[in-house]
Design a protein around this motif. Sequence first.
Motif, PDB file in Angstrom:
ATOM      1  N   LEU A 181       0.863  -1.179   0.000  1.00 30.74           N
ATOM      2  CA  LEU A 181       0.000   0.000   0.000  1.00 30.74           C
ATOM      3  C   LEU A 181       0.895   1.223   0.000  1.00 30.74           C
ATOM      4  N   LEU A 182       0.761   2.063  -1.019  1.00 25.41           N
ATOM      5  CA  LEU A 182       1.609   3.248  -1.152  1.00 25.41           C
ATOM      6  C   LEU A 182       0.875   4.514  -0.763  1.00 25.41           C
ATOM      7  N   VAL A 183       1.566   5.338  -0.006  1.00 18.29           N
ATOM      8  CA  VAL A 183       1.105   6.683   0.306  1.00 18.29           C
ATOM      9  C   VAL A 183       2.299   7.604   0.098  1.00 18.29           C
ATOM     10  N   ALA A 184       2.147   8.612  -0.723  1.00 21.30           N
ATOM     11  CA  ALA A 184       3.212   9.598  -0.895  1.00 21.30           C
ATOM     12  C   ALA A 184       3.238  10.500   0.335  1.00 21.30           C
ATOM     13  N   ALA A 185       4.429  10.840   0.779  1.00 21.85           N
ATOM     14  CA  ALA A 185       4.578  11.709   1.951  1.00 21.85           C
ATOM     15  C   ALA A 185       4.038  13.106   1.687  1.00 21.85           C
ATOM     16  N   THR A 186       3.731  13.414   0.432  1.00 22.13           N
ATOM     17  CA  THR A 186       3.213  14.740   0.065  1.00 22.13           C
ATOM     18  C   THR A 186       1.689  14.768  -0.042  1.00 22.13           C
ATOM     19  N   GLU A 187       1.034  13.608   0.169  1.00 19.12           N
ATOM     20  CA  GLU A 187      -0.431  13.552   0.017  1.00 19.12           C
ATOM     21  C   GLU A 187      -1.132  14.233   1.187  1.00 19.12           C
ATOM     22  N   SER A 188      -2.299  14.813   0.896  1.00 18.39           N
ATOM     23  CA  SER A 188      -3.065  15.503   1.929  1.00 18.39           C
ATOM     24  C   SER A 188      -4.165  14.632   2.530  1.00 18.39           C
ATOM     25  N   TYR A 189      -4.338  13.430   1.996  1.00 17.65           N
ATOM     26  CA  TYR A 189      -5.300  12.476   2.550  1.00 17.65           C
ATOM     27  C   TYR A 189      -4.909  11.075   2.097  1.00 17.65           C
ATOM     28  N   THR A 190      -5.555  10.077   2.686  1.00 17.05           N
ATOM     29  CA  THR A 190      -5.276   8.699   2.308  1.00 17.05           C
ATOM     30  C   THR A 190      -6.551   8.028   1.813  1.00 17.05           C
ATOM     31  N   LEU A 191      -6.377   7.071   0.921  1.00 17.81           N
ATOM     32  CA  LEU A 191      -7.508   6.273   0.428  1.00 17.81           C
ATOM     33  C   LEU A 191      -7.809   5.090   1.334  1.00 17.81           C
ATOM     34  N   PHE A 192      -6.849   4.687   2.146  1.00 16.26           N
ATOM     35  CA  PHE A 192      -6.953   3.439   2.873  1.00 16.26           C
ATOM     36  C   PHE A 192      -7.673   3.615   4.208  1.00 16.26           C
ATOM     37  N   PRO A 193      -8.795   2.915   4.392  1.00 22.41           N
ATOM     38  CA  PRO A 193      -9.531   3.024   5.648  1.00 22.41           C
ATOM     39  C   PRO A 193      -8.828   2.245   6.761  1.00 22.41           C
ATOM     40  N   PRO A 194      -9.200   2.491   8.009  1.00 28.36           N
ATOM     41  CA  PRO A 194      -8.600   1.758   9.121  1.00 28.36           C
ATOM     42  C   PRO A 194      -8.806   0.249   8.976  1.00 28.36           C
ATOM     43  N   ASN A 195      -7.778  -0.498   9.306  1.00 26.01           N
ATOM     44  CA  ASN A 195      -7.794  -1.965   9.363  1.00 26.01           C
ATOM     45  C   ASN A 195      -8.149  -2.638   8.046  1.00 26.01           C
ATOM     46  N   ILE A 196      -7.839  -2.034   6.930  1.00 32.23           N
ATOM     47  CA  ILE A 196      -8.144  -2.625   5.620  1.00 32.23           C
ATOM     48  C   ILE A 196      -7.296  -3.869   5.351  1.00 32.23           C
ATOM     49  N   THR A 197      -6.149  -3.983   6.001  1.00 29.07           N
ATOM     50  CA  THR A 197      -5.269  -5.116   5.718  1.00 29.07           C
ATOM     51  C   THR A 197      -5.870  -6.455   6.128  1.00 29.07           C
ATOM     52  N   CYS A 198      -6.831  -6.449   7.021  1.00 34.11           N
ATOM     53  CA  CYS A 198      -7.449  -7.717   7.441  1.00 34.11           C
ATOM     54  C   CYS A 198      -8.264  -8.338   6.309  1.00 34.11           C
ATOM     55  N   MET A 199      -8.517  -7.607   5.246  1.00 35.50           N
ATOM     56  CA  MET A 199      -9.281  -8.106   4.107  1.00 35.50           C
ATOM     57  C   MET A 199      -8.418  -8.942   3.154  1.00 35.50           C
ATOM     58  N   VAL A 200      -7.096  -8.968   3.385  1.00 35.06           N
ATOM     59  CA  VAL A 200      -6.174  -9.605   2.458  1.00 35.06           C
ATOM     60  C   VAL A 200      -5.485 -10.783   3.149  1.00 35.06           C
ATOM     61  N   ASN A 201      -5.381 -11.911   2.458  1.00 34.17           N
ATOM     62  CA  ASN A 201      -4.703 -13.066   3.041  1.00 34.17           C
ATOM     63  C   ASN A 201      -3.265 -13.193   2.523  1.00 34.17           C
ATOM     64  N   ARG A 202      -2.624 -12.066   2.323  1.00 30.19           N
ATOM     65  CA  ARG A 202      -1.222 -11.964   1.911  1.00 30.19           C
ATOM     66  C   ARG A 202      -0.517 -11.031   2.885  1.00 30.19           C
ATOM     67  N   ASP A 203       0.828 -11.054   2.848  1.00 25.81           N
ATOM     68  CA  ASP A 203       1.565 -10.031   3.588  1.00 25.81           C
ATOM     69  C   ASP A 203       1.188  -8.675   3.011  1.00 25.81           C
ATOM     70  N   VAL A 204       0.909  -7.714   3.867  1.00 26.11           N
ATOM     71  CA  VAL A 204       0.603  -6.355   3.433  1.00 26.11           C
ATOM     72  C   VAL A 204       1.612  -5.430   4.099  1.00 26.11           C
ATOM     73  N   ILE A 205       2.314  -4.671   3.268  1.00 22.35           N
ATOM     74  CA  ILE A 205       3.290  -3.719   3.785  1.00 22.35           C
ATOM     75  C   ILE A 205       2.879  -2.311   3.383  1.00 22.35           C
ATOM     76  N   GLY A 206       3.347  -1.354   4.140  1.00 24.83           N
ATOM     77  CA  GLY A 206       3.148   0.043   3.805  1.00 24.83           C
ATOM     78  C   GLY A 206       4.419   0.611   3.201  1.00 24.83           C
TER      79      GLY A 206
END
Length: 150
Positions: free
Chosen positions: A69-94
Amino acid sequence: MRKLILMGRSESGKTTLKQALSGETIHYNKTQYIHYEDVCIDTPGEYAQTHHLGYALALYAYEADVVGLLVAATESYTLFPPNITCMVNRDVIGIVTKINETGANCVLAELWLRNAGCKNIFLVDSVTGEGLDALLEYLRRPKEMIRYRR
């Protein structure tokens, strides 16, 4: 090496990161469709930004070993809601990109990724190469050797 899928909004640095990880010359190239390569799956930002296209990301995640999951350090908001990684059965990194750009707020970007559920977070600058070695080392490790940072 484990295969990584890159997800994030438009202009978050997904394609530039893919180019840097692959040792390619970095140049701006708008991703129009999913690029499926040996080590990396590059996705258009519109897939993460548009509800109906988001289903394609879920399907392609099954083709990868690690979801980034990518977030640019220059972004003013994020697309990713809290605890979204629990929806994936793979390793999830930021992955926080654009860490050296003017106005970068790495602390806020990392906080957003932690809230999303990412335990391992990498701060990278694809242009200078800062942080790429740690990310590549992580991708080279077999799954059973991964230790989550708290």
